[in-house]
Enzyme design. Structure first.
Site, PDB file in Angstrom:
ATOM      1  N   PHE A 141       0.860  -1.175   0.000  1.00 27.93           N
ATOM      2  CA  PHE A 141       0.000   0.000   0.000  1.00 27.93           C
ATOM      3  C   PHE A 141       0.900   1.230   0.000  1.00 27.93           C
ATOM      4  O   PHE A 141       1.566   1.528   0.992  1.00 27.93           O
ATOM      5  CB  PHE A 141      -0.931   0.051   1.206  1.00 27.93           C
ATOM      6  CG  PHE A 141      -1.843   1.236   1.154  1.00 27.93           C
ATOM      7  CD1 PHE A 141      -3.000   1.205   0.392  1.00 27.93           C
ATOM      8  CD2 PHE A 141      -1.531   2.410   1.822  1.00 27.93           C
ATOM      9  CE1 PHE A 141      -3.833   2.312   0.306  1.00 27.93           C
ATOM     10  CE2 PHE A 141      -2.354   3.520   1.748  1.00 27.93           C
ATOM     11  CZ  PHE A 141      -3.503   3.477   0.987  1.00 27.93           C
ATOM     12  N   ASP A 226       9.595   2.991   1.691  1.00 26.18           N
ATOM     13  CA  ASP A 226       8.394   3.743   2.024  1.00 26.18           C
ATOM     14  C   ASP A 226       8.182   3.626   3.532  1.00 26.18           C
ATOM     15  O   ASP A 226       7.615   2.649   4.028  1.00 26.18           O
ATOM     16  CB  ASP A 226       7.193   3.178   1.260  1.00 26.18           C
ATOM     17  CG  ASP A 226       5.892   3.918   1.572  1.00 26.18           C
ATOM     18  OD1 ASP A 226       5.850   4.629   2.595  1.00 26.18           O
ATOM     19  OD2 ASP A 226       4.917   3.753   0.816  1.00 26.18           O
ATOM     20  N   LYS A 255       2.944  11.345   6.859  1.00 28.79           N
ATOM     21  CA  LYS A 255       2.155  11.140   8.069  1.00 28.79           C
ATOM     22  C   LYS A 255       2.710  11.871   9.287  1.00 28.79           C
ATOM     23  O   LYS A 255       2.477  13.054   9.458  1.00 28.79           O
ATOM     24  CB  LYS A 255       1.958   9.650   8.333  1.00 28.79           C
ATOM     25  CG  LYS A 255       1.093   8.957   7.278  1.00 28.79           C
ATOM     26  CD  LYS A 255       0.662   7.587   7.699  1.00 28.79           C
ATOM     27  CE  LYS A 255      -0.126   6.871   6.596  1.00 28.79           C
ATOM     28  NZ  LYS A 255      -1.407   7.482   6.277  1.00 28.79           N
TER      29      LYS A 255
END
Length: 401
Positions: A141, A226, A255
């Protein structure tokens, strides 16, 4: 109709249904706790998918944002501003790298990493034009933009959004043999999550990430990590790759970099890699804006103390010990994760992940499901042991019911 029901009905009537939220309407939050419009309090065990690593309303971050709001919030990249150089220097140093390309969201940063790798492949590695390949892992994801879903294996993310962007090869996560077989002279990068969050907090086998690093170094291929969800303290280290002693060629961050205050993301790498860009080839009006830089600089300063990483490590051991005791009891099939991050596979007969999440919400604990019968636990790194234990007690009660 209650205040919550009224607000939910209005939201459902006037917004696209691209999310399926739990039926709670939050009006305020502090630390690890949120309060709804009826005044009920809930323990946040999701932390905005790790965007809120430092808790709700963190005073240092709010003060940094307020101070910057009084000065300047946006210049666009048409001009320099006085927080930009410090942000880039400090973030590069935190990552042990040289250069930063700031964006806003995680998906934007992944898109930036893809473009960077391709351009580096053509300009530096010498790959033939339009032949660059990037190897990714199944169940990944990395966002939901058109390019990113082109290498997703999630039917919900992909269906009805084609045609898809070419240039990607998908191999099983954790399979080093398959990874090696996929690498060719046209491979410019391997893009991986050190821990797959959306897939259920999947931790790869020991040695896998080090093996990928070895293969990419041997073949002059960029290793892109990531760490949007796994990085910045979540696993008990600044970066999840540190647990395996691995340093990538490029970090993709987001984030928690914005502290749950503003969206901030970045690609961090060497000057050789990010130096392939020339003016006009990539950009973002809000990327690296003064407000984002001010908040991110405070995040970086907080991480330098090491206290958040240490607490995530210590309390994470407790979390996984307690969750491990639930395995084999007839309610929990498996537990995975690292630090204050766990994926809990519920025995299907006990209910779906959604059903367990709703029952926990009724008891004042907020988590979220993924992939059917799995729930994710990722509280803010400021949570107390007492609050965490209370939340786990609610989980035990739900599973026993």
């Amino acid at each position: 109709m209650s205040a919550s029901e009224s607000a939910i009905a209005a939201a459902e009537a006037h917004s696209a249904h691209n999310y399926h939220p739990l039926p709670i309407v939050v009006t305020s939050a502090e630390g690890a706790w949120m309060t709804d419009v009826e005044g009920r309090r809930y323990l946040d065990m999701l932390a905005g998918y790790s965007a809120l690593n430092f808790g709700h309303g963190n005073r240092r971050l709010i003060d940094a944002a307020k101070a910057q709001l009084e000065r300047v919030t946006l210049t666009s990249r048409a001009f320099y501003h006085d927080r930009f150089a410090d942000f880039c220097e400090q973030l590069a140093d935190l990552c042990g790298m040289e250069s930063v390309l700031p964006m806003n969201t995680g998906a934007e940063a992944v898109e930036t990493a893809v473009k960077t790798a391709r351009k580096w492949g053509y300009r530096v590695k010498g790959v033939v034009d339009n032949m660059a390949k990037i190897v990714v892992a199944s169940n990944n994801f990395h966002g939901r933009t058109t390019t990113v879903i082109s290498f997703s294996t999630d039917p919900e993310a992909r269906a009805d959004f084609g045609p898809y962007t070419p240039g990607f090869e998908i191999v099983p996560y954790g399979d080093l043999t398959a990874m090696e077989a996929a690498l060719t002279e046209n491979t410019v990068a391997v893009l991986l999550e050190p821990i797959q969050g959306e897939a259920g907090v999947l931790v790869p086998p020991p040695g896998y990430l080090a093996g990928v690093r070895r293969l990419t170094q041997e073949r002059n291929i960029l290793f892109i990590a990531d760490e949007i969800q796994s990085g910045l303290g979540r696993t008990g280290r600044t970066f999840a790759l540190e647990h395996e002693g691995v340093v990538p060629d490029m970090y993709v961050l987001g984030k928690a970099l914005g502290g749950g205050v503003v969206p901030v993301s970045a690609v961090v790498s060497s000057q050789e890699v990010l130096g392939v860009f020339r003016p006009g080839e990539h950009g973002s009006t809000f990327g690296g804006n003064p407000l984002a830089c001010a908040v991110a600089l405070e995040v970086i300063a907080m991480l330098r103390s090491g206290e958040y990483q240490q607490w995530a490590s210590e309390l994470g051991e407790h979390l996984h010990h307690e969750l491990g005791l639930m395995v084999g009891t007839g309610s929990v099939e498996a537990v995975r994760g690292r630090g204050l991050w766990a994926g809990v596979d519920i025995v299907p007969e006990r209910g779906t992940g959604r059903e367990i999440s709703e029952k926990l919400m009724d008891r004042g604990v907020l988590v979220k499901d993924t992939h059917g019968s799995t729930i994710r636990i990722a509280p803010p790194l400021v949570i107390s042991k007492e609050d965490l234990d209370w939340g786990l007690d609610q989980l035990r009660a739900v599973l026993a019911g």
